[in-house]
Design an enzyme around this catalytic site. Structure first.
Site, PDB file in Angstrom:
ATOM      1  N   CYS A 146       0.820  -1.216   0.000  1.00  0.00           N
ATOM      2  CA  CYS A 146       0.000   0.000   0.000  1.00  0.00           C
ATOM      3  C   CYS A 146       0.858   1.272   0.000  1.00  0.00           C
ATOM      4  CB  CYS A 146      -0.947  -0.021   1.196  1.00  0.00           C
ATOM      5  SG  CYS A 146      -0.156  -0.457   2.756  1.00  0.00           S
TER       6      CYS A 146
HETATM    7  N1  LIG Z   1      -4.555  -4.562   4.995  1.00  0.00           N
HETATM    8  C1  LIG Z   1      -4.016  -3.848   4.011  1.00  0.00           C
HETATM    9  O1  LIG Z   1      -4.208  -2.618   3.918  1.00  0.00           O
HETATM   10  C2  LIG Z   1      -3.181  -4.511   2.996  1.00  0.00           C
HETATM   11  C3  LIG Z   1      -2.902  -5.859   3.021  1.00  0.00           C
HETATM   12  N2  LIG Z   1      -2.098  -6.407   2.068  1.00  0.00           N
HETATM   13  C4  LIG Z   1      -1.732  -7.815   2.109  1.00  0.00           C
HETATM   14  O2  LIG Z   1      -2.841  -8.675   2.023  1.00  0.00           O
HETATM   15  C5  LIG Z   1      -2.559  -9.868   2.755  1.00  0.00           C
HETATM   16  C6  LIG Z   1      -3.684 -10.077   3.764  1.00  0.00           C
HETATM   17  O3  LIG Z   1      -3.657  -8.970   4.652  1.00  0.00           O
HETATM   18  P1  LIG Z   1      -4.877  -8.583   5.571  1.00  0.00           P
HETATM   19  O4  LIG Z   1      -6.159  -8.944   4.932  1.00  0.00           O
HETATM   20  O5  LIG Z   1      -4.662  -7.198   5.991  1.00  0.00           O
HETATM   21  O6  LIG Z   1      -4.630  -9.561   6.817  1.00  0.00           O
HETATM   22  P2  LIG Z   1      -5.713 -10.198   7.812  1.00  0.00           P
HETATM   23  O7  LIG Z   1      -4.963 -10.585   9.013  1.00  0.00           O
HETATM   24  O8  LIG Z   1      -6.860  -9.277   7.952  1.00  0.00           O
HETATM   25  O9  LIG Z   1      -6.198 -11.513   7.031  1.00  0.00           O
HETATM   26  C7  LIG Z   1      -5.353 -12.593   6.836  1.00  0.00           C
HETATM   27  C8  LIG Z   1      -6.106 -13.704   6.137  1.00  0.00           C
HETATM   28  O10 LIG Z   1      -5.221 -14.813   5.930  1.00  0.00           O
HETATM   29  C9  LIG Z   1      -5.726 -15.965   6.611  1.00  0.00           C
HETATM   30  N3  LIG Z   1      -4.585 -16.687   7.204  1.00  0.00           N
HETATM   31  C10 LIG Z   1      -3.935 -16.404   8.354  1.00  0.00           C
HETATM   32  N4  LIG Z   1      -2.917 -17.275   8.545  1.00  0.00           N
HETATM   33  C11 LIG Z   1      -2.939 -18.125   7.500  1.00  0.00           C
HETATM   34  C12 LIG Z   1      -2.156 -19.251   7.124  1.00  0.00           C
HETATM   35  N5  LIG Z   1      -1.145 -19.671   7.887  1.00  0.00           N
HETATM   36  N6  LIG Z   1      -2.474 -19.895   5.983  1.00  0.00           N
HETATM   37  C13 LIG Z   1      -3.518 -19.492   5.213  1.00  0.00           C
HETATM   38  N7  LIG Z   1      -4.287 -18.434   5.530  1.00  0.00           N
HETATM   39  C14 LIG Z   1      -4.001 -17.750   6.638  1.00  0.00           C
HETATM   40  C15 LIG Z   1      -6.677 -15.440   7.634  1.00  0.00           C
HETATM   41  O11 LIG Z   1      -7.659 -16.451   7.888  1.00  0.00           O
HETATM   42  P3  LIG Z   1      -8.404 -16.573   9.330  1.00  0.00           P
HETATM   43  O12 LIG Z   1      -8.887 -15.215   9.671  1.00  0.00           O
HETATM   44  O13 LIG Z   1      -9.525 -17.514   9.018  1.00  0.00           O
HETATM   45  O14 LIG Z   1      -7.400 -17.122  10.278  1.00  0.00           O
HETATM   46  C16 LIG Z   1      -7.273 -14.229   6.922  1.00  0.00           C
HETATM   47  O15 LIG Z   1      -8.285 -14.617   6.035  1.00  0.00           O
HETATM   48  C17 LIG Z   1      -1.211  -9.682   3.457  1.00  0.00           C
HETATM   49  O16 LIG Z   1      -0.208 -10.303   2.740  1.00  0.00           O
HETATM   50  C18 LIG Z   1      -1.056  -8.178   3.411  1.00  0.00           C
HETATM   51  O17 LIG Z   1       0.265  -7.810   3.412  1.00  0.00           O
HETATM   52  C19 LIG Z   1      -1.586  -5.652   1.065  1.00  0.00           C
HETATM   53  C20 LIG Z   1      -1.800  -4.318   0.993  1.00  0.00           C
HETATM   54  C21 LIG Z   1      -2.625  -3.634   1.961  1.00  0.00           C
HETATM   55  C1  LIG Z   2      -0.595   0.013   9.859  1.00  0.00           C
HETATM   56  C2  LIG Z   2       0.346  -1.019   9.316  1.00  0.00           C
HETATM   57  O1  LIG Z   2       0.933  -1.792  10.061  1.00  0.00           O
HETATM   58  N1  LIG Z   2       0.471  -1.047   8.007  1.00  0.00           N
HETATM   59  C3  LIG Z   2       1.268  -2.017   7.357  1.00  0.00           C
HETATM   60  C4  LIG Z   2       1.027  -1.865   5.906  1.00  0.00           C
HETATM   61  C5  LIG Z   2       1.422  -3.079   5.201  1.00  0.00           C
HETATM   62  C6  LIG Z   2       0.562  -3.399   4.045  1.00  0.00           C
HETATM   63  O2  LIG Z   2      -0.605  -3.229   4.061  1.00  0.00           O
HETATM   64  O3  LIG Z   2       1.138  -3.863   2.981  1.00  0.00           O
HETATM   65  P1  LIG Z   2       1.709  -5.337   2.846  1.00  0.00           P
HETATM   66  O4  LIG Z   2       0.924  -5.955   1.799  1.00  0.00           O
HETATM   67  O5  LIG Z   2       3.140  -5.242   2.463  1.00  0.00           O
HETATM   68  O6  LIG Z   2       1.544  -6.000   4.173  1.00  0.00           O
HETATM   69  C7  LIG Z   2       2.750  -1.870   7.665  1.00  0.00           C
HETATM   70  O7  LIG Z   2       3.230  -0.751   7.813  1.00  0.00           O
HETATM   71  O8  LIG Z   2       3.448  -2.882   7.656  1.00  0.00           O
END
Ligand SMILES: NC(=O)C1=CN([C@@H]2O[C@H](COP(=O)(O)OP(=O)(O)OC[C@H]3O[C@@H](n4cnc5c(N)ncnc54)[C@H](OP(=O)(O)O)[C@@H]3O)[C@@H](O)[C@H]2O)C=CC1
Ligand SMILES: CC(=O)N[C@@H](CCC(=O)OP(=O)(O)O)C(=O)O
Length: 342
Positions: A146
């Protein structure tokens, strides 16, 4: 052509956001939804805003469950995508929203993530030069982080026009959803409310090498980025204030012209009218990047400020935009430039 889409990590923030967008996509039929600790639960109990999917049960995240789809979104923690993707077959479009396939340099991966490097996939930031060509027809997409989305789009025109020296300084504010839904003590409401806190200070944030990777080819030399994120008490949004010393000869006019030229045809990047500053509120829930640039004549610095919704353009919206390009759909299908106010 309707495509059947599975979402792995549907219980998380990124998985929930991609489902919110896919529910409005006219060419998508939603197939399997998977979770990890929440497998077996109803989605309606975890993501109550996704009303049409409320009765769907989360399945475990396995290759068997994800098989038989045209597109699979992986919204999993870092390090979990590669093994799943390897079992999905080359004809399936796999969109990895985690970090596993973003970096080109394995040494950077080792230093910032510390597990074996899974490899590099076409990078899902279509507004960067050459990105659309790499995404068209691909079956593998690495969705950017992000912060790299916000920062790379803020500084790209300044480097492409060779107006900026190759040492950028970035201070960014982010909402808490960027850290995911899993319980983290520093994200408890009582820790976050009423305060702003820096973290990842001193060149250690894992998004730094991704920013360097994006900006250096534009500059034609290695760009260093000093990046300091701050956690602020809001759920969504990133505001990135990016600056660099201006090269001799830069003027306010040449700077503005470089930004106007770079983004004239970009649906999702809005260079705001002069004097109007980006805010996270104005991009809430939209796939827009709001951008403003100024020339600080006394300090001879370029200041570029961008605002995105970290969950939309910062991950799920960028992922859907890149999917559209890969599949030959209109790039903006299922996506909106319009935010929510007040
Ligand atoms: N949040 C953001 O703004 C952003 C996120 N991302 C990326 O997206 C991905 C998900 O992030 P986010 O949604 O925020 O994280 P969350 O913690 O909200 O969600 C994680 C998800 O992965 C599942 N999970 C957890 N552990 C495992 C495992 N060992 N094997 C398979 N599935 C698993 C969880 O399932 P359950 O809940 O059922 O345990 C849940 O559905 C990350 O790689 C993150 O870096 C990228 C850019 C921005
Ligand atoms: C608030 C906060 O902790 N933000 C995350 C943003 C990461 C993210 O969303 O990107 P990825 O897909 O690389 O995890 C951080 O700074 O690591």
């Amino acid at each position: 052509m309707v495509v059947r889409v599975a979402v792995a990590g549907a219980s998380g923030y990124a998985g929930g956001e991609v489902l919110r967008l896919l529910l409005s996509h006219p060419e998508v039929e939603i197939g399997a939804l998977t979770g990890h600790s929440n497998a077996g639960q109803l989605l309606g109990g975890l993501q109550p805003h996704l009303v049409p999917l409320a009765g769907r049960t989360l399945e475990p995240t396995t290759a068997e469950v994800l098989a038989g789809h045209d597109v699979v979104f992986l919204a999993l923690p870092h390090g979990q995508s590669a093994a799943v993707a390897a079992e999905l077959g080359d004809e399936v479009l796999v969109v990895d929203m985690g970090a596993d396939h973003r970096l080109k340099d394995s040494a950077d991966w080792d230093r910032f993530y510390g597990a074996p490097h899974a490899g590099t996939w076409p990078y899902g930031l279509p507004e960067l030069p050459g990105a659309r060509a790499a995404l068209a027809g691909t079956r593998r997409i690495a969705v950017p982080g992000c912060f790299p989305t916000a920062v790379s789009l803020a500084l790209h025109p300044a480097y492409q026009a060779r107006l900026a020296e190759p040492e950028a300084v970035v201070v960014a504010a982010t909402g808490t959803s960027g850290a995911g839904k899993a319980l983290k003590p520093h994200l408890l409401g009582s820790e976050v409310m009423g305060t702003v806190s820096p973290y990842g200070v001193g060149g250690v944030h894992r998004h730094t090498p991704e920013m360097v990777q994006n900006l250096s080819p534009l500059a034609g030399e290695r760009v260093s980025v000093s990046f300091t994120p701050h956690l602020v008490p809001m759920a969504r949004g990133i505001l990135a204030t990016c600056s660099a010393k201006a090269r001799p000869g830069t003027t306010a006019e040449s700077l503005r012209a470089a930004y106007e030229k770079a983004y004239a045809d970009e649906t999702f990047v809005q260079l705001l009218p002069e004097g109007v500053w980006p805010t996270t509120k104005a991009v809430y829930g939209s796939n827009s990047v709001h951008l403003q640039v100024a020339y600080d004549e006394s300090a001879q610095r370029i200041i570029a400020i961008s605002a995105i919704d970290n969950l939309t353009k910062g991950t799920a919206g960028g992922a859907v935009q890149s999917m559209n390009i890969a599949l030959g759909f209109p790039e903006a299908l299922g996506l909106s430039t319009i935010g929510v106010a007040p």
